[in-house]
Design an enzyme around this catalytic site. Structure first.
Site, PDB file in Angstrom:
ATOM      1  N   GLU A  39      31.315  -8.441 -42.076  1.00 33.91           N
ATOM      2  CA  GLU A  39      30.388  -8.658 -41.513  1.00 33.91           C
ATOM      3  C   GLU A  39      29.438  -7.674 -40.918  1.00 33.91           C
ATOM      4  O   GLU A  39      27.797  -7.704 -40.551  1.00 33.91           O
ATOM      5  CB  GLU A  39      30.682  -8.516 -40.212  1.00 33.91           C
ATOM      6  CG  GLU A  39      29.836  -9.862 -39.134  1.00 33.91           C
ATOM      7  CD  GLU A  39      28.991  -8.330 -37.998  1.00 33.91           C
ATOM      8  OE1 GLU A  39      27.789  -8.576 -37.303  1.00 33.91           O
ATOM      9  OE2 GLU A  39      29.947  -7.981 -37.446  1.00 33.91           O
ATOM     10  N   ASP A  43      25.350  -8.217 -42.193  1.00 29.99           N
ATOM     11  CA  ASP A  43      23.990  -7.904 -41.439  1.00 29.99           C
ATOM     12  C   ASP A  43      23.051  -7.145 -41.265  1.00 29.99           C
ATOM     13  O   ASP A  43      22.116  -7.383 -41.205  1.00 29.99           O
ATOM     14  CB  ASP A  43      25.032  -6.790 -40.267  1.00 29.99           C
ATOM     15  CG  ASP A  43      24.098  -6.871 -38.517  1.00 29.99           C
ATOM     16  OD1 ASP A  43      23.376  -7.779 -37.864  1.00 29.99           O
ATOM     17  OD2 ASP A  43      23.209  -5.734 -39.071  1.00 29.99           O
ATOM     18  N   ASP A 107      29.344 -14.704 -37.323  1.00 30.27           N
ATOM     19  CA  ASP A 107      29.838 -13.476 -38.552  1.00 30.27           C
ATOM     20  C   ASP A 107      30.472 -13.799 -39.311  1.00 30.27           C
ATOM     21  O   ASP A 107      30.573 -13.000 -40.248  1.00 30.27           O
ATOM     22  CB  ASP A 107      31.375 -12.648 -37.551  1.00 30.27           C
ATOM     23  CG  ASP A 107      31.002 -11.893 -36.531  1.00 30.27           C
ATOM     24  OD1 ASP A 107      29.325 -11.828 -35.827  1.00 30.27           O
ATOM     25  OD2 ASP A 107      32.044 -12.027 -35.129  1.00 30.27           O
ATOM     26  N   GLU A 110      27.898 -14.249 -41.801  1.00 27.02           N
ATOM     27  CA  GLU A 110      27.107 -12.817 -42.449  1.00 27.02           C
ATOM     28  C   GLU A 110      27.851 -11.967 -43.539  1.00 27.02           C
ATOM     29  O   GLU A 110      27.617 -11.442 -44.806  1.00 27.02           O
ATOM     30  CB  GLU A 110      27.401 -11.984 -41.411  1.00 27.02           C
ATOM     31  CG  GLU A 110      25.403 -12.223 -40.395  1.00 27.02           C
ATOM     32  CD  GLU A 110      25.889 -11.523 -39.422  1.00 27.02           C
ATOM     33  OE1 GLU A 110      24.476 -10.691 -38.470  1.00 27.02           O
ATOM     34  OE2 GLU A 110      26.489 -11.049 -38.478  1.00 27.02           O
TER      35      GLU A 110
END
Length: 213
Positions: A39, A43, A107, A110
């Site tokens: 994650e 991101d 999450d 991502e």
């Protein structure tokens, strides 16, 4: 398990994909890895892909790009994208976790993006992300509906701290006036006045957004 076949994505390492869909509650129960490291990477991939898009396709100033981008990479937006691609039903969580929160779903989106990046490179990860996100941009979808949420997403994008402080409160109980400062990374970024603490915070957030933009 390949729920992204319709998007032209083939996964080479199914175990890595499973990790991207594994919440820490399941990981702790089953002695495996969670999506948290993926994650973190996803991101960054998402931030670069969307930043490049707004840089190349708009004439917005830096602060304005930050504000607009925040709307399309916020938790509500990522949760929406995850549902669109059929990701939610594949998330692994503990039996005690009855409801998948928007945060967990976001999450995982991502994290899956990170797997695409690791296996196919940035170009394909960017194409995949923008194929989903751009239609929402073009429709002008509103994923954030209030100033505090907008500011929160802008601050999260930059990994900064955010705090609201009541600096003044006066008047009788039935007719109070509140003054609030919003502090970003220890710096006073906005000031707001309102007939309730909530209204003052919203006005302070609005003031901060204008200064950032």
């Amino acid at each position: 398990m390949n729920f992204l076949a319709d998007y032209g994505i083939e996964f080479k390492n199914e175990e890595l994909l499973k990790t991207a869909l594994t919440h820490s509650s399941y990981a702790n129960e089953n002695h495996t890895n969670s999506y948290e490291r993926l994650e973190f990477l996803g991101d960054a991939v998402l931030e670069l892909a969307t930043s490049e898009y707004f840089y190349l396709n708009t004439s917005l100033k830096e602060g304005e790009m930050s504000k607009v981008r925040a709307s399309f990479v916020c938790e509500n937006a990522l949760c929406c994208y995850a549902k669109e691609i059929g990701l939610v039903e594949h998330i692994r969580s503990s039996h005690g976790l009855h409801d998948l929160t928007p945060s967990i779903i976001a999450d995982c989106f991502e994290s899956v993006l990170a797997v695409i990046f690791l296996e196919h490179g940035f170009s394909k990860a960017k194409k995949f992300a923008l194929n989903i996100i751009v239609p929402y941009i073009e429709k002008g979808t509103k994923f954030i509906n209030d100033n505090k949420s907008y500011l929160q997403e802008m601050v999260q994008t930059e990994k900064k701290s955010l705090e609201y402080i009541v600096t003044r409160e006066e008047g009788p109980a039935h007719d109070k006036t509140f003054e609030v400062d919003v502090i970003v990374d220890g710096i006073r970024f906005g000031h707001g006045i309102g007939k309730s603490k909530k209204e003052a915070e919203q006005n302070a957030a609005s003031d901060a957004i204008k200064k950032i933009a």
